[in-house]
Design an enzyme around this catalytic site. Structure first.
Site, PDB file in Angstrom:
ATOM      1  N   GLU A 165      -3.658   5.724  -1.422  1.00 50.80           N
ATOM      2  CA  GLU A 165      -2.239   5.897  -1.114  1.00 50.80           C
ATOM      3  C   GLU A 165      -1.436   4.645  -1.463  1.00 50.80           C
ATOM      4  OE1 GLU A 165      -0.163   8.155  -0.124  1.00 50.80           O
ATOM      5  OE2 GLU A 165      -1.509   9.843   0.230  1.00 50.80           O
ATOM      6  N   SER A 166      -1.930   3.487  -1.039  1.00 53.14           N
ATOM      7  CA  SER A 166      -1.123   2.272  -1.161  1.00 53.14           C
ATOM      8  C   SER A 166      -1.879   1.067  -1.680  1.00 53.14           C
ATOM      9  CB  SER A 166      -0.560   1.912   0.222  1.00 53.14           C
ATOM     10  OG  SER A 166      -1.623   1.531   1.095  1.00 53.14           O
TER      11      SER A 166
END
Length: 300
Positions: A165-166
């Protein structure tokens, strides 16, 4: 006379308007790290991107993946591009393709699946420098996230969802305005108790965002009874996944994956998570020598 003056004035400012338009377009591309897509070197994809005068935010793994995968293809062509663009680089051919059987997982992984193997190759090659950075940064938040997962009776391998995701960056910010380690949209973040206003954005607080992610993931699993479906819903939204299940009349993710009802990013999301988990749990086997950052110190 006035008419001729008016026409002359318009002609005079047209080049300035054109220049301003191109400058704004160039600036937009610069924000996304895509100044010249034809000149992008896949092994040197930039991670950080300045978006404000006083702060530097970070591109998400998905946007870095898209940046190194441009070349004029559509999102729908991503799967075929992965297959064509993930050939091992010189010296990497002997890297293990299958995980060590002694490594255990508490999330479903299918290392022999063709889409999972394509992402393993992508992370080993085209996204290798970025993946090493994400693995290194994981040391900062791994203990805190896994402890929170354990306290809530969730699989600890869900920690690697934050990787895709990040890249474990609280400053990660997407084109769709998702933010933080868990990439919450504003509405979803508020739904799960995060304060998001002009003064503070708790999506970027690793502890509070992790607690919100745990609540959301718990609800998704209770709703679908399947982690692959829950992960797909985390990416696409529960409504989209539920509608696809009703239309296709199956709860098998791999069957749903072949449906055009799911966006290409969602179809690739679960294989990407599986590939990231496989590598992250045994990085040396896949050619990564990682120096993990020190655990982040925080107040309970």
């Amino acid at each position: 006379m006035y008419r001729r003056f008016f026409i002359f004035a318009i002609i005079s400012v047209l080049p300035l308007i054109s220049l301003m338009t191109f400058s704004r377009a160039d600036a937009s591309l610069s924000v996304l790290g895509l100044e010249d897509s034809s000149a992008i070197q896949t092994e040197e994809a930039e991670e950080e991107v300045t978006t404000t005068e006083d702060e530097t935010l970070v591109l998400t793994p998905t946007e870095i993946e898209n940046a190194v995968s441009v070349d004029g293809v559509s999102d729908e062509g991503l799967s075929s591009l992965l297959g064509a663009g993930s050939e091992p680089e010189p010296g990497m051919e002997s890297v293990a393709a299958l995980p060590d059987l002694n490594i255990t997982y508490d999330m479903p992984v299918v290392p022999t699946n063709e889409h999972v193997k394509k992402y393993i190759a992508l992370f080993q090659n085209r996204l290798r420098p970025n993946f090493e950075t994400w693995l290194s940064r994981s040391g900062r938040y791994m203990d805190m996230i896994q402890e929170t997962l354990r306290e809530n009776n969730l699989p600890q391998d869900l920690v690697y969802l934050a990787l895709i995701e990040s890249g474990f960056s609280p400053k990660a910010y997407s084109r769709s305005k998702a933010s933080g380690v868990w990439q919450f949209m504003e509405g979803t973040g508020k739904r799960y108790g995060l304060r998001i206003d002009r003064w503070i954005d708790e999506r970027r607080d690793p502890v509070k965002a992790t607690q919100a992610a745990v609540r959301y993931l718990t609800e998704l699993y209770d709703m679908f009874g399947s982690w692959p479906l829950a992960l797909a819903a985390y990416n696409a939204g529960e409504g989209r996944v539920y509608q696809t299940i009703v239309r296709i009349r199956t709860r098998d993710f791999w069957t749903l994956r072949e449906s055009s009802h799911l966006h290409p990013e969602t179809r690739n999301y679960v294989p990407k998570f599986m590939a990231a988990t496989i590598i992250a749990k045994d990085p040396e086997r896949y050619g990564f020598l990682v120096e993990y950052e020190a655990p982040w110190a925080y107040d309970e």
